[in-house]
Design a protein around this motif. Structure first.
Motif, short mmCIF file in Angstrom:
data_model
loop_
_atom_site.label_atom_id
_atom_site.label_comp_id
_atom_site.label_asym_id
_atom_site.label_seq_id
_atom_site.Cartn_x
_atom_site.Cartn_y
_atom_site.Cartn_z
N GLU A 277 -10.42 14.58 23.40
CA GLU A 277 -11.61 13.92 22.85
C GLU A 277 -12.84 14.65 23.33
N ARG B 66 -5.33 8.13 21.49
CA ARG B 66 -6.76 7.89 21.21
C ARG B 66 -7.33 6.79 22.12
N ARG B 67 -6.57 5.73 22.35
CA ARG B 67 -7.05 4.66 23.22
C ARG B 67 -7.22 5.14 24.66
N HIS C 14 -0.28 8.79 18.26
CA HIS C 14 -1.68 9.16 18.06
C HIS C 14 -2.62 8.02 18.45
N SER C 15 -2.27 6.80 18.10
CA SER C 15 -3.12 5.66 18.41
C SER C 15 -3.21 5.42 19.90
N ASN D 231 -10.30 7.43 24.87
CA ASN D 231 -11.52 6.62 24.83
C ASN D 231 -11.77 5.93 26.17
N TYR E 284 -3.66 16.19 23.50
CA TYR E 284 -4.64 15.48 22.68
C TYR E 284 -5.97 15.55 23.42
N ILE F 278 -12.02 14.15 17.98
CA ILE F 278 -10.68 13.89 18.47
C ILE F 278 -9.73 14.85 17.75
#
Length: 465
Positions: free
Chosen positions: A187, A49-50, A45-46, A53, A185, A178
């Motif tokens: 955003e 997310r990066r 997940h991290s 972004n 995934y 998110i």
């Protein structure tokens, strides 16, 4: 004094050891596997997310390796941090203070995430020239009216333009900045001019890795539990051997002590009888004879309880008329109850039978009825009932009036040598082990015995199978 172990008791002890040891091992393995899976999910997940972004910051594109924002140059620090860099010492100190305050305002989750990312080297591959080729994503830019203004599908082959717009609208309508659906995934970022950009990242490989990790963990847990059960079964005999040896020593001690005590007691009794023949009976000789009889009875009961615990041979059981055995045994106590001014009533149907040893059934009934007569209130009633329990079992209930029962701890009744009379008054004539012997006899039939108290009446309920 511990229980003398028979084969059934030893098997139960081994099985209990195997159960608890295997259960403990299973709990540890599930905890470790759960932590691994949770850590992997958090890392996935991290990382997603990066990446999202990074792509959203670059308007849905992955810039060239030479221009990547991960190659931060000193002259770009001012723009990225929002702070001014000056050669003046005072300004430098002010900047440092502001950075310190900003760092202290970060949430624990952000700090933990950053630490986790550093530990697992998350983001280290972004500066690689292969990053643009290994990342599968698409992005859709919506105008202020919600129309798809620009669709970028150059980094994915599994989704065409119309599918990209449809999936982007789904993510946009969810209202979450998110999130995730399926193996994607996304955003959803709103812009100051009213437009928005939706970036959707295909994490099929990462999700598949997590699934493989979960399946592998389940396989390892199952295999580990199976192997631990086998190993525990192999070592269980050695683990309980010391306990078996201790109980065997107790058994030998009871047997030897009983044998050795019989001779001096016989001598004391014979000498007392001679004194009574020479000088006649008196309170001292009568007291001595009572204590000798009491000690003899105690030794017999100790031997009895040892034998009751070590015998569990179903092959010796035959079809027994339980109704007749109980009725005849209770009938022998009728004069004792009448002498004490108490009533003895029965509710025993004819013809109830089961596989049993008649001697054990008579002994069980004798113990319970004798106990009921001793502790029944003056002028009270002892009630003995027998009924069928299930298809092949029996239910024996012995009740008596016992007004003091409301203040009694019934959980201790089956403890050996326990007597509710703390002063050890001998008026009752008991040894405090009758119910313990009864409990062991019931255990031979894989049944249960319990005490209940209602409306001034205490009942001992036995089930035999």
């Amino acid at each position: 004094m511990g229980y003398v172990m028979n084969d059934q008791t030893i098997r139960k002890l081994k099985n209990k050891f195997i159960l608890f040891s295997t259960l403990s091992f299973t709990i540890v393995m599930v905890f470790v596997a759960g932590c691994m899976y949770a850590a992997n999910a958090l890392v996935t997940h991290s990382e997603a997310r990066r990446v999202l972004n990074f792509i959203a910051d670059n308007n849905g594109e992955i810039p060239d390796y030479e221009k990547s924002e991960f190659d931060v140059q000193p002259e770009n620090i001012e723009e990225k941090s929002g702070l001014s860099i000056s050669s003046d010492n005072d300004n430098s100190d002010n900047g440092s203070s502001e950075v310190s305050r900003a760092a202290s305002r970060r949430s624990f989750y952000e700090q933990f995430s950053e630490s986790l990312e550093q530990f697992f080297a998350i983001g280290s591959h972004y500066a690689s020239p292969e990053f643009a080729y290994s990342t599968r994503y698409f992005a859709v830019i919506f105008n202020a009216d919600g129309g798809a203004e620009e669709v970028k599908t150059g980094h994915i082959a599994a989704v065409d333009r119309s599918q990209a717009v449809e999936l982007a609208r789904i993510a946009r309508n969810r209202g979450k900045p998110i999130g995730r659906f399926g193996d994607y995934y996304y955003e959803n970022r709103q812009r100051d001019d009213g437009s928005s950009i939706v970036v959707i990242l295909d994490c099929t490989d990462n999700v598949a890795t997590s699934r493989r990790l979960l399946n592998l963990s389940l396989i390892l847990i199952g295999t580990g539990v199976l192997l631990s059960g086998i190993v525990m079964r192999l070592v269980a005999g050695r683990v309980v051997q010391s306990e078996v040896r201790n109980t065997e020593n107790q058994k030998a001690f009871i047997t030897n002590a009983s044998h050795e005590l019989k001779t001096p007691l016989a001598v004391i009794k014979a000498n007392t009888e001679i004194l009574e023949m020479m000088d006649g009976e008196n309170e001292w000789t009568q007291s001595t004879m009572r204590q000798v009889d009491r000690m003899t009875g105690l030794i017999q009961n100790l031997v009895m309880i040892t034998r009751a615990q070590e015998q569990d041979n179903r092959q010796d059981r035959v079809e027994t008329d339980i109704s007749m055995a109980v009725q005849e045994t209770v009938h022998t106590f009728a004069p004792v109850a009448a002498q004490d001014g108490k009533k003895l009533e029965t509710d025993i149907p004819d013809g109830l039978s089961m596989l049993a040893e008649e001697g054990q059934i008579r002994q069980l009934v004798s113990l319970l009825v004798d106990n009921a007569i001793k502790y029944c209130d003056a002028g009270g009633t002892i009630q003995v009932s027998l009924s069928r329990k299930g298809r092949n079992g029996m239910r024996l209930v012995v009740s008596n009036n016992y007004a003091a029962g409301k203040d009694v701890d019934f959980s201790k009744f089956f403890e050996r040598f326990y007597r509710e009379d703390k002063s050890h008054n001998q008026d009752k004539g008991g040894y405090g082990i009758g119910l313990s012997i009864a409990e062991n006899l019931v255990a031979q039939y894989h049944g249960s015995i319990r005490a209940e108290f209602h409306d001034g009446v205490i009942s001992f309920i036995c089930t035999l199978y």
